[in-house]
Design a protein around this motif. Structure first.
Motif, short mmCIF file in Angstrom:
data_model
loop_
_atom_site.label_atom_id
_atom_site.label_comp_id
_atom_site.label_asym_id
_atom_site.label_seq_id
_atom_site.Cartn_x
_atom_site.Cartn_y
_atom_site.Cartn_z
N UNK A 166 39.61 38.07 -38.54
CA UNK A 166 40.72 37.37 -39.20
C UNK A 166 41.92 38.32 -39.45
N UNK A 167 41.60 39.60 -39.68
CA UNK A 167 42.68 40.58 -39.88
C UNK A 167 43.56 40.66 -38.64
N UNK A 168 42.93 40.76 -37.45
CA UNK A 168 43.69 40.80 -36.19
C UNK A 168 44.52 39.53 -36.01
N UNK A 169 43.91 38.39 -36.38
CA UNK A 169 44.58 37.10 -36.17
C UNK A 169 45.82 36.98 -37.05
N UNK A 170 45.69 37.39 -38.31
CA UNK A 170 46.83 37.31 -39.23
C UNK A 170 47.92 38.29 -38.80
N UNK A 171 47.51 39.48 -38.36
CA UNK A 171 48.49 40.49 -37.94
C UNK A 171 49.28 39.97 -36.74
N UNK A 172 48.58 39.39 -35.77
CA UNK A 172 49.27 38.86 -34.59
C UNK A 172 50.17 37.68 -34.98
N UNK A 173 49.68 36.83 -35.90
CA UNK A 173 50.49 35.69 -36.37
C UNK A 173 51.79 36.19 -37.00
N UNK A 174 51.70 37.27 -37.79
CA UNK A 174 52.91 37.84 -38.42
C UNK A 174 53.87 38.35 -37.36
N UNK B 18 44.66 32.27 -32.71
CA UNK B 18 45.96 32.60 -33.30
C UNK B 18 46.32 31.60 -34.40
N UNK B 19 45.96 30.33 -34.20
CA UNK B 19 46.24 29.30 -35.21
C UNK B 19 45.52 29.65 -36.53
N UNK B 20 44.31 30.22 -36.42
CA UNK B 20 43.60 30.64 -37.65
C UNK B 20 44.43 31.66 -38.43
N UNK B 21 45.13 32.54 -37.69
CA UNK B 21 45.99 33.52 -38.36
C UNK B 21 47.25 32.87 -38.90
N UNK B 22 47.85 31.99 -38.10
CA UNK B 22 49.11 31.35 -38.51
C UNK B 22 48.90 30.52 -39.77
N UNK B 23 47.76 29.82 -39.86
CA UNK B 23 47.57 28.96 -41.04
C UNK B 23 47.34 29.75 -42.33
N UNK B 24 47.09 31.05 -42.19
CA UNK B 24 46.97 31.91 -43.37
C UNK B 24 48.35 32.31 -43.91
N UNK B 25 49.39 32.22 -43.06
CA UNK B 25 50.69 32.74 -43.52
C UNK B 25 51.78 31.67 -43.66
N UNK B 26 51.55 30.48 -43.12
CA UNK B 26 52.54 29.42 -43.40
C UNK B 26 51.84 28.12 -43.78
N UNK B 27 52.59 27.27 -44.48
CA UNK B 27 52.07 25.98 -44.90
C UNK B 27 51.77 25.14 -43.65
N UNK B 28 50.51 24.73 -43.56
CA UNK B 28 50.05 24.01 -42.37
C UNK B 28 50.88 22.75 -42.05
N UNK B 29 51.48 22.15 -43.09
CA UNK B 29 52.24 20.92 -42.84
C UNK B 29 53.53 21.20 -42.06
#
Ligand code: GDP
Length: 301
Positions: A286-294, A14-25
């Protein structure tokens, strides 16, 4: 700031998806340390290493531990010398574990991990749940065993009667970090041996009650996607389902995300917490991960 509670497989996906949509810092990741132990003279922090390697894109995606394309020269040589290792540690991975072991002579674990993540150019903060060593015992009809003995030597095949671990102090600043988060994400990790140890630390439940908490179920249908969660949940008296997981977190959970195959559980889960989201939670790519992160961070991003 967003804080994520993590184990070593489901949540890093899930973190792989989250880091695609928000600034990691903007991320704090509080990581389970229950399974930390010495192997072949080096300190192994399985879940912390997986989070470090995930955020630095070094992770071996097939095993969810160790570094991709690593070599195993030392591991093979040790076997040849009559010192076979319980864990299959790669050479580059071992170098980072040796570095950790050396640094631990002068610094607590939280600082050691901070030094390593900065060297790896990771912007997210990675916080081991405690600087104290945990002891975990898996109680089985064959006697009590260590976590790694159960999982690797016995291949998780023996029945489990109970899972017992000691109390540890929270890492410095950890409770503050939770209380000052916009949202806390409880990732889809083992509820007994990854998330349970973090939330059982004194003060964590109280801190979680003060903030918005969203969880993702690691159980789809009646089984986990991987790992021994089902055996452990059963042994500890919990139903192996998204409902069983929700029941464990319901005191502080505001929203729970369950898989589409579990839509029949919605009404029962709504009796425990007010907000349930049903979606695909299986992260195959990665598509699934980003979708779940959103979906997880829907209210924020
Ligand atoms: P362990 O492997 O059981 O020691 O525990 P971890 O905390 O490392 O994570 C394993 C958990 O991640 C298991 O309970 C899995 O069900 C969960 N998991 C792994 N991949 C996925 C996925 O794609 N989706 C969901 N929902 N859970 C996952």
């Amino acid at each position: 700031m967003i804080t994520i509670l993590s184990g070593g497989t489901g949540t890093p996906k899930l973190i792989q998806g989250i880091k695609e949509i928000i600034d990691e810092s903007n991320l704090n990741i509080i990581v389970n340390t229950l399974e930390n132990d010495y192997f072949s003279g080096v300190y192994v922090t399985p879940d912390i290493d997986t989070v470090l390697y995930t955020l630095s894109d070094l992770i071996n995606l097939e095993t969810w531990y160790g570094i991709k394309d690593d070599t195993f020269i030392t591991h093979e040589k040790l076997k040849e010398l009559g010192c076979p290792e319980l864990l299959r540690i790669g050479d580059k991975d071992r170098a980072l574990k040796i570095q950790k072991t050396i640094l631990l002579k002068n610094y607590p674990l939280s600082q050691v991990v901070d030094i390593q993540r900065k060297q790896m150019d990771i912007k997210a903060r990675i916080i081991p749940m405690s600087n104290q060593q945990s002891t975990i015992k898996i109680m089985t009809p064959k006697g009590e065993m260590s976590f790694h003995q159960f999982l690797i030597k016995e291949q998780g095949k023996v029945p489990v009667d109970d899972v017992v671990y000691n109390e540890v102090e929270p890492a410095p600043d950890m409770l503050n970090i939770i209380e000052n988060s916009e949202t806390v994400v409880i990732g889809p990790s083992n509820p007994i041996t990854s998330i349970g140890p973090i939330i059982s630390i004194k003060g964590v439940e109280k801190a979680l009650k003060k903030v918005h908490v969203v969880g993702v179920s690691p159980i789809i249908g009646n089984s986990p996607v991987s790992g021994p969660a089902a055996k452990f949940m059963q042994a500890c008296g919990h139903e192996v389902s998204a409902l069983g997981v929700c029941d464990m977190y319901s005191k502080f959970l505001d929203r729970f995300i369950i898989d589409s195959v579990d839509s029949d559980l919605e009404t029962k889960i709504e009796k425990l917490i007010k907000d349930v989201t049903i979606t695909n939670t299986k992260m195959r790519n990665i598509g699934d991960k980003v979708m779940l992160a959103r979906t997880v961070l829907g209210e924020i991003v």
